[in-house]
Design an enzyme around this catalytic site. Structure first.
Site, PDB file in Angstrom:
ATOM      1  N   HIS A   7       0.240 -11.817   1.289  1.00 17.81           N
ATOM      2  CA  HIS A   7      -0.746 -10.768   0.493  1.00 17.81           C
ATOM      3  C   HIS A   7      -1.215 -11.685  -0.761  1.00 17.81           C
ATOM      4  CE1 HIS A   7      -1.840  -6.441   0.032  1.00 17.81           C
ATOM      5  NE2 HIS A   7      -2.935  -7.399  -0.140  1.00 17.81           N
ATOM      6  N   ARG A  47     -15.534  -2.106  -1.764  1.00 16.44           N
ATOM      7  CA  ARG A  47     -14.607  -0.724  -2.065  1.00 16.44           C
ATOM      8  C   ARG A  47     -15.402   0.536  -1.923  1.00 16.44           C
ATOM      9  NH1 ARG A  47     -13.433  -5.183  -4.743  1.00 16.44           N
ATOM     10  NH2 ARG A  47     -11.323  -5.886  -4.472  1.00 16.44           N
ATOM     11  N   GLY A  48     -16.304   0.662  -0.949  1.00 19.81           N
ATOM     12  CA  GLY A  48     -17.153   1.906  -0.674  1.00 19.81           C
ATOM     13  C   GLY A  48     -18.492   1.762  -1.686  1.00 19.81           C
ATOM     14  N   TYR A  53       0.940  -1.240  -0.224  1.00 17.88           N
ATOM     15  CA  TYR A  53      -0.024  -0.050  -0.080  1.00 17.88           C
ATOM     16  C   TYR A  53       0.991   1.196  -0.033  1.00 17.88           C
ATOM     17  CZ  TYR A  53      -3.541  -3.292   1.348  1.00 17.88           C
ATOM     18  OH  TYR A  53      -4.515  -4.390   1.518  1.00 17.88           O
TER      19      TYR A  53
END
Ligand SMILES: NC(=O)c1ccc[n+]([C@@H]2O[C@H](COP(=O)([O-])OP(=O)(O)OC[C@H]3O[C@@H](n4cnc5c(N)ncnc54)[C@H](OP(=O)(O)O)[C@@H]3O)[C@@H](O)[C@H]2O)c1
Length: 389
Positions: A183, A267-268, A115
């Site tokens: 990940h 994602r929102g 990130y």
């Protein structure tokens, strides 16, 4: 310094207030949750008129036995504060919001080396490093990063994991990573080698727990034998329920492994603030690459948001609270990690735990959403190649 003292004394106040609060009446579905819940938030739903700041006092346990890890029932995804979510306030504001989340009882914060790369870990370390032991910042290795840049390759070779671990410890300003996830699966490194390396790091006290992201049930089994897993972190929400079908949730249940759904609001999108007119920053937002986030797909899929909003209106809940609550009622060992850059959203998201819906109501919501065909895949072909090994 004054700021921190104020924060800490306020935190004490919030704890006392929460402990004094009466436990909520819980429906059958939430009773299951109570089995591994240490305390239940004392706040009442909005209709109860309680003006106190929302806090989370409910805890859940990810993993079992030596791998058990007790965390707040809702975590906090730090990623969007620097990466992939277009807009974010300046660093000082992000740090204030992270402290606010901590003050309100969140103990699980999620970041990753990729990130930024690196700047998200640096932010989490600067904000939360000094509170190590009170809160947990979990991070992830695997995506190759050279000189601060992502190469697009995977590298989970033992020596690389060790190097990433040392570098993450520095950025997170701690001497032990509470949970270190792989990940993405590395096709060039056997999972047994990855698990063995983590097992050694745990023995050395550099890592406390571990997890894997987006792997198959078969890989989970192989890894768990070598070093017991605490959590699997994969995408799971009302618009992406693959882990219910591909055996991942089943194997977690069977082996006593926790589950951390990432992007719990798609994602929102499920929060309702995004629509076909939303312009994402092409330089800092992976949603521009996702088929489900084209204007056409968002227009078609907004019917799902409409269902959540209508369902929520009758219950005093927001669409975001329904998205998070739906995940929480699925299993008592599920801990979503919603991300936000806004205090108002943090407040609302934490209040999810105050609401009580019956099993029938969740089923009704699930059925209504499932009846709507979803337009667009969650990942493009390239991203899809990295998951499900
Ligand atoms: N393991 C993996 O491969 C992987 C992949 C992706 C993500 N993750 C992890 O999962 C975390 C969360 O994922 P995510 O950020 O992709 O998705 P998410 O939590 O589903 O959504 C975050 C977005 O939702 C918005 N939002 C938050 N609360 C809201 C509310 N109450 N109402 C309306 N909108 C709201 C936020 O915008 P505002 O800032 O405006 O609130 C933010 O842009 C990340 O931080 C990361 O740690 C892991």
């Amino acid at each position: 310094m004054t700021d921190r003292k104020e924060r800490i004394s306020r935190r004490g106040f919030l704890k006392t207030a929460a402990a004094a609060g009466a436990a909520l009446a819980i429906s059958p579905a939430w009773n299951n949750v109570q089995a591994t819940t240490r305390a239940v938030s004392g706040n009442k739903p909005a209709s109860g008129g309680d003006a106190k700041a929302a806090t989370v006092t409910a805890h859940r346990t990810l993993g079992t036995g030596q791998a058990a890890f007790e965390v707040s029932a809702l975590g906090f995804g730090v990623m969007g504060m620097t990466y992939n979510r277009s807009w974010h306030p300046d660093k000082a504001q992000c740090i204030r919001l992270l402290h606010e989340a901590m003050d309100r009882g969140v103990t699980l914060f999620d970041t990753a080396i990729i990130y930024g790369p690196l700047n998200n870990e640096l932010l989490a370390g600067e904000a939360l490093g000094e509170f190590h032991g009170k809160v947990n910042v979990t991070t992830k290795f695997g995506h190759e990063v050279i000189d601060g840049k992502a190469t697009g390759r995977q590298d989970s070779r033992p020596a690389t994991i060790r190097r990433y671990c040392e570098e993450s410890l520095k950025r997170l300003r701690t001497d032990c990573i509470p949970m270190f996830y792989q990940h993405r699966f590395d096709p060039n490194t056997p999972v047994e080698d990855v698990a063995g390396t983590i097992s050694d790091l745990i023995k050395e006290g550099k890592v406390l727990h571990w997890g894997m992201c987006e792997v198959s049930a078969a890989t989970i089994r192989k890894a768990h034998v070598i070093c017991p897993l605490t959590a699997i972190q994969s995408e799971y929400h009302l618009m992406h329920r693959e882990v219910e079908k591909n055996g991942v949730l089943d194997v977690c249940r069977e082996l006593g492994i926790g589950f951390v759904p990432y992007s719990p609001m798609n994602r929102g999108f499920l929060g309702g603030d995004l629509n076909e007119y939303t312009q994402f920053d092409p330089n800092n937002d992976n949603r521009t690459t996702l088929p489900r986030f084209t204007p056409e797909a968002m227009r078609a899929n907004y019917r799902i948001v409409n269902v959540l909003q209508r369902f929520g209106r009758e219950r005093g809940m927001t669409a975001a609270q329904l998205a998070l609550g739906w995940l929480l009622q699925k299993e008592p060992w599920i801990v979503p990690i919603p991300g936000t850059t806004k205090l108002s959203h943090l407040e609302g998201n934490l209040r999810t735990l105050d609401f009580t819906l019956s099993t029938e109501e969740w089923k009704q919501l699930e059925d209504e959403v499932s009846a709507i065909p979803i337009t667009g895949d969650r990942y493009n072909a390239e991203q899809q190649k990295q998951v499900g090994f």
